[in-house]
Design a protein around this motif. Structure first.
Motif, PDB file in Angstrom:
ATOM      1  N   THR A   1       4.420   6.165 -52.893  1.00  0.00           N
ATOM      2  CA  THR A   1       5.224   7.380 -52.678  1.00  0.00           C
ATOM      3  C   THR A   1       4.473   8.613 -53.145  1.00  0.00           C
ATOM      4  OG1 THR A   1       7.264   6.111 -52.987  1.00  0.00           O
ATOM      5  CG2 THR A   1       7.418   8.508 -53.197  1.00  0.00           C
ATOM      6  N   VAL A   2       3.848   8.514 -54.320  1.00  0.00           N
ATOM      7  CA  VAL A   2       3.072   9.644 -54.835  1.00  0.00           C
ATOM      8  C   VAL A   2       1.909   9.970 -53.908  1.00  0.00           C
ATOM      9  CG1 VAL A   2       1.572  10.403 -56.707  1.00  0.00           C
ATOM     10  CG2 VAL A   2       3.710   9.241 -57.225  1.00  0.00           C
ATOM     11  N   THR A   3       1.244   8.945 -53.398  1.00  0.00           N
ATOM     12  CA  THR A   3       0.111   9.165 -52.487  1.00  0.00           C
ATOM     13  C   THR A   3       0.554   9.861 -51.207  1.00  0.00           C
ATOM     14  OG1 THR A   3      -0.980   7.175 -53.349  1.00  0.00           O
ATOM     15  CG2 THR A   3      -1.741   8.028 -51.226  1.00  0.00           C
ATOM     16  N   VAL A   4       1.674   9.401 -50.625  1.00  0.00           N
ATOM     17  CA  VAL A   4       2.187  10.022 -49.401  1.00  0.00           C
ATOM     18  C   VAL A   4       2.608  11.464 -49.651  1.00  0.00           C
ATOM     19  CG1 VAL A   4       4.020   9.945 -47.680  1.00  0.00           C
ATOM     20  CG2 VAL A   4       2.887   7.836 -48.383  1.00  0.00           C
ATOM     21  N   THR A   5       3.274  11.695 -50.789  1.00  0.00           N
ATOM     22  CA  THR A   5       3.725  13.046 -51.125  1.00  0.00           C
ATOM     23  C   THR A   5       2.550  14.004 -51.278  1.00  0.00           C
ATOM     24  OG1 THR A   5       5.647  12.133 -52.277  1.00  0.00           O
ATOM     25  CG2 THR A   5       5.060  14.418 -52.764  1.00  0.00           C
ATOM     26  N   LEU A   6       1.501  13.545 -51.965  1.00  0.00           N
ATOM     27  CA  LEU A   6       0.321  14.389 -52.135  1.00  0.00           C
ATOM     28  C   LEU A   6      -0.376  14.659 -50.804  1.00  0.00           C
ATOM     29  CD1 LEU A   6      -1.221  12.880 -55.400  1.00  0.00           C
ATOM     30  CD2 LEU A   6       0.008  15.033 -55.149  1.00  0.00           C
ATOM     31  N   SER A   7      -0.393  13.673 -49.927  1.00  0.00           N
ATOM     32  CA  SER A   7      -1.005  13.862 -48.609  1.00  0.00           C
ATOM     33  C   SER A   7      -0.245  14.892 -47.796  1.00  0.00           C
ATOM     34  CB  SER A   7      -1.062  12.524 -47.867  1.00  0.00           C
ATOM     35  OG  SER A   7      -1.831  11.579 -48.574  1.00  0.00           O
ATOM     36  N   ILE A   8       1.087  14.801 -47.840  1.00  0.00           N
ATOM     37  CA  ILE A   8       1.921  15.772 -47.106  1.00  0.00           C
ATOM     38  C   ILE A   8       1.723  17.172 -47.675  1.00  0.00           C
ATOM     39  CG2 ILE A   8       4.288  16.453 -46.603  1.00  0.00           C
ATOM     40  CD1 ILE A   8       4.995  13.495 -46.479  1.00  0.00           C
ATOM     41  N   ALA A   9       1.676  17.273 -49.014  1.00  0.00           N
ATOM     42  CA  ALA A   9       1.483  18.580 -49.640  1.00  0.00           C
ATOM     43  C   ALA A   9       0.141  19.176 -49.250  1.00  0.00           C
ATOM     44  CB  ALA A   9       1.590  18.446 -51.157  1.00  0.00           C
ATOM     45  N   ALA A  10      -0.911  18.354 -49.228  1.00  0.00           N
ATOM     46  CA  ALA A  10      -2.236  18.846 -48.837  1.00  0.00           C
ATOM     47  C   ALA A  10      -2.239  19.310 -47.386  1.00  0.00           C
ATOM     48  CB  ALA A  10      -3.274  17.746 -49.040  1.00  0.00           C
TER      49      ALA A  10
END
Length: 209
Positions: free
Chosen positions: A48-57
């Motif tokens: 979840t953290v990885t997906v969230t960071l990818s979306i934010a980037a």
């Protein structure tokens, strides 16, 4: 009979006891299920953290791109406005020169002529040669010089009372013809400048055009 006091037996260490307890827990199905669930939850949190960071980037990248495109559009609109002002100033220089020749300007003719010559030289870098703007400005320059010369002759002849009035009349007529040719070419210049000076939309550069 000897009493066994237990002094010869070695006490189990704390590490051995912990290892035995962990083994017992691992052998228990209920505890094993709990550990599996905990491990799976930890993995899901990392995903979840990885997906969230990818979306934010990705969002930050899109925002940066939009800002860059907006700045390019503003810069392009400013460049168009600067070019428009330079072209319009050339027309104003010709118009001021015309008004000075007819005595309708407070600025001296010589000063207007100097300003026009500067604009005339600059015009060759601001317009396409095939549009004829530079050629028309050349004619305006020539007729303006002729009109100025004829006007000087007329003023000098007017100060000479012994001069034949017919010569004075002819010089005035030549001055009028030069002024009329100047005006005709000024109207032609306005028609040639119309495509350049139409400025309904200051939208600047479009990335998708």
């Amino acid at each position: 009979m000897k009493r066994n006091t237990g002094r010869g037996r070695k006490a189990p260490s704390s590490w051995s006891m912990q290892s035995r307890m962990m083994s017992d827990i691992m052998l228990c199905p209920r505890h094993r299920t709990s550990l599996n669930r905990l491990s799976g939850k930890t993995t899901m949190d990392k995903d979840t953290v990885t997906v969230t960071l990818s979306i934010a980037a990705f969002v930050v990248s899109i925002a940066t791109l939009l800002v860059a495109l907006s700045q390019m559009k503003i810069a392009s609109a400013k460049a168009r406005l600067d070019l428009y002002n330079k072209r319009f100033n050339i027309y104003i220089a010709a118009l001021d020169y015309y008004q000075a020749l007819w005595g309708k300007s407070k600025t001296p003719v010589d000063e207007c002529a100097t300003h026009f010559i500067k604009a005339y030289r600059e015009s060759q870098f601001l317009f396409k040669r095939k549009d004829g703007v530079y050629d028309t400005l050349t004619k305006i320059k020539d007729f303006g010089a002729e009109s100025t010369s004829k006007d000087s002759d007329v003023k000098a002849m007017e100060q000479d009372p012994t001069l034949d009035r017919s010569h004075l009349g002819r010089k005035r007529e030549e001055r009028g013809i030069a002024n009329q040719c100047f005006e005709d070419n000024l109207k032609k210049l306005e028609a040639q400048l119309r495509p350049y000076l139409r400025f309904e939309h200051a939208s600047g550069w479009h990335p998708f055009k």
